[in-house]
Design a protein around this motif. Structure first.
Motif, PDB file in Angstrom:
ATOM      1  N   THR A  46       0.784  -1.232   0.000  1.00  0.00           N
ATOM      2  CA  THR A  46       0.000   0.000   0.000  1.00  0.00           C
ATOM      3  C   THR A  46       0.817   1.284   0.000  1.00  0.00           C
ATOM      4  O   THR A  46       1.631   1.509   0.892  1.00  0.00           O
ATOM      5  CB  THR A  46      -0.909   0.018   1.260  1.00  0.00           C
ATOM      6  OG1 THR A  46      -1.654  -1.177   1.287  1.00  0.00           O
ATOM      7  CG2 THR A  46      -1.851   1.202   1.234  1.00  0.00           C
ATOM      8  N   GLN A 118      -4.315   1.812  -4.094  1.00  0.00           N
ATOM      9  CA  GLN A 118      -4.303   0.360  -3.832  1.00  0.00           C
ATOM     10  C   GLN A 118      -5.618  -0.103  -3.192  1.00  0.00           C
ATOM     11  O   GLN A 118      -6.077  -1.200  -3.473  1.00  0.00           O
ATOM     12  CB  GLN A 118      -3.115  -0.010  -2.922  1.00  0.00           C
ATOM     13  CG  GLN A 118      -1.777  -0.045  -3.646  1.00  0.00           C
ATOM     14  CD  GLN A 118      -1.275   1.329  -4.032  1.00  0.00           C
ATOM     15  OE1 GLN A 118      -1.305   2.260  -3.239  1.00  0.00           O
ATOM     16  NE2 GLN A 118      -0.831   1.470  -5.275  1.00  0.00           N
ATOM     17  N   TYR A 119      -6.190   0.732  -2.301  1.00  0.00           N
ATOM     18  CA  TYR A 119      -7.446   0.332  -1.647  1.00  0.00           C
ATOM     19  C   TYR A 119      -8.389   1.525  -1.526  1.00  0.00           C
ATOM     20  O   TYR A 119      -7.964   2.617  -1.128  1.00  0.00           O
ATOM     21  CB  TYR A 119      -7.190  -0.184  -0.221  1.00  0.00           C
ATOM     22  CG  TYR A 119      -6.367  -1.438  -0.188  1.00  0.00           C
ATOM     23  CD1 TYR A 119      -6.957  -2.692  -0.373  1.00  0.00           C
ATOM     24  CD2 TYR A 119      -5.008  -1.371   0.033  1.00  0.00           C
ATOM     25  CE1 TYR A 119      -6.185  -3.846  -0.357  1.00  0.00           C
ATOM     26  CE2 TYR A 119      -4.224  -2.526   0.049  1.00  0.00           C
ATOM     27  CZ  TYR A 119      -4.828  -3.754  -0.148  1.00  0.00           C
ATOM     28  OH  TYR A 119      -4.073  -4.888  -0.127  1.00  0.00           O
ATOM     29  N   GLY A 149      -5.535  -4.275  -6.590  1.00  0.00           N
ATOM     30  CA  GLY A 149      -6.093  -3.351  -5.606  1.00  0.00           C
ATOM     31  C   GLY A 149      -7.533  -3.747  -5.293  1.00  0.00           C
ATOM     32  O   GLY A 149      -8.140  -4.530  -6.023  1.00  0.00           O
TER      33      GLY A 149
END
Ligand code: SAM
Length: 199
Positions: A46, A118-119, A149
């Motif tokens: 991340t 990524q998230y 992701g």
């Protein structure tokens, strides 16, 4: 001095009743739900996490605890009372608080030089919003998500699962009973080109 947990809940409840459609719940997420959500974040992978609809910041705290020192967290919240509360609560150089709707994320990412995420962690009550708004927010998330992701969303009912399967393809579901009300954590991976055109 009252009990801080009770006063936090009452404060959240007051904001919920004032803005029932956009808040979509009567209590902040339980620690069990927060842990289930952040457990899906791999800190080594991340650089950027984006939280949509953080409310009073209950999940924000868990995300910051999970992230490495060089990662960053950007949050979008439309409720000014929650924005002020979060700004007053967190003093963390990794955190950027944006008082705007998630659908405008692209404008802010451009200014901040964010190209990939990524998230995404979302508590926005899509079920209470017009489907077109849910579609434009998830489309923006898909545009920025890196391969592998994840878009992580919680819900209190399975009604929207078909929507996530349609827009993302790969969807995993975890049930978290210890929450008011019991919740589902929906974790979606972006469709890859070879998922869409299998040989
Ligand atoms: C169910 S509450 C979740 C609060 C917190 N994340 C939690 O888990 O307790 C939903 C939050 O989404 C925010 N929200 C609703 N629509 C939004 C939008 N379009 N962009 C950003 N935030 C939004 C609401 O103001 C509210 O704080």
């Amino acid at each position: 001095m009252g009990n801080p947990t009770i006063s936090r809940r009452l404060y959240f409840l007051r904001e919920s009743f004032r803005n029932l459609r956009s808040t979509g719940s009567v209590a902040p997420s339980s620690r069990f739900l927060c842990r289930a959500i952040v457990g899906k974040i791999d800190p080594e992978f991340t650089k950027t996490v984006v939280e949509l609809g953080p409310g009073d910041g209950v999940i924000t705290r868990f995300i910051l605890e999970r992230l490495n020192p060089d990662a960053r967290l950007v949050i979008f919240e439309i409720n000014e009372v929650f924005v002020e509360k979060i700004r007053a609560t967190f003093d963390d150089p990794r955190l950027t608080v944006i008082h705007d709707s998630a659908e405008n994320m692209g404008v802010h990412f451009q200014k901040m030089g964010i190209e990939t995420v990524q998230y995404f962690v979302s508590g926005i009550p899509f079920i209470m919003l017009p489907e077109s708004l849910a579609e434009s927010i998830t489309a923006a998330c898909i545009q920025y998500l890196t391969p592998k992701g994840k878009f992580i969303q919680f819900h209190y009912s399975p009604f929207m699962l078909g929507f996530y399967r349609r827009v993302f393809g790969k969807v995993e579901i975890e049930v978290v009973p210890l929450n008011i009300p019991p919740a589902l954590v929906v974790s979606c991976e972006k469709k890859q080109l070879n998922d869409m055109h299998p040989h």
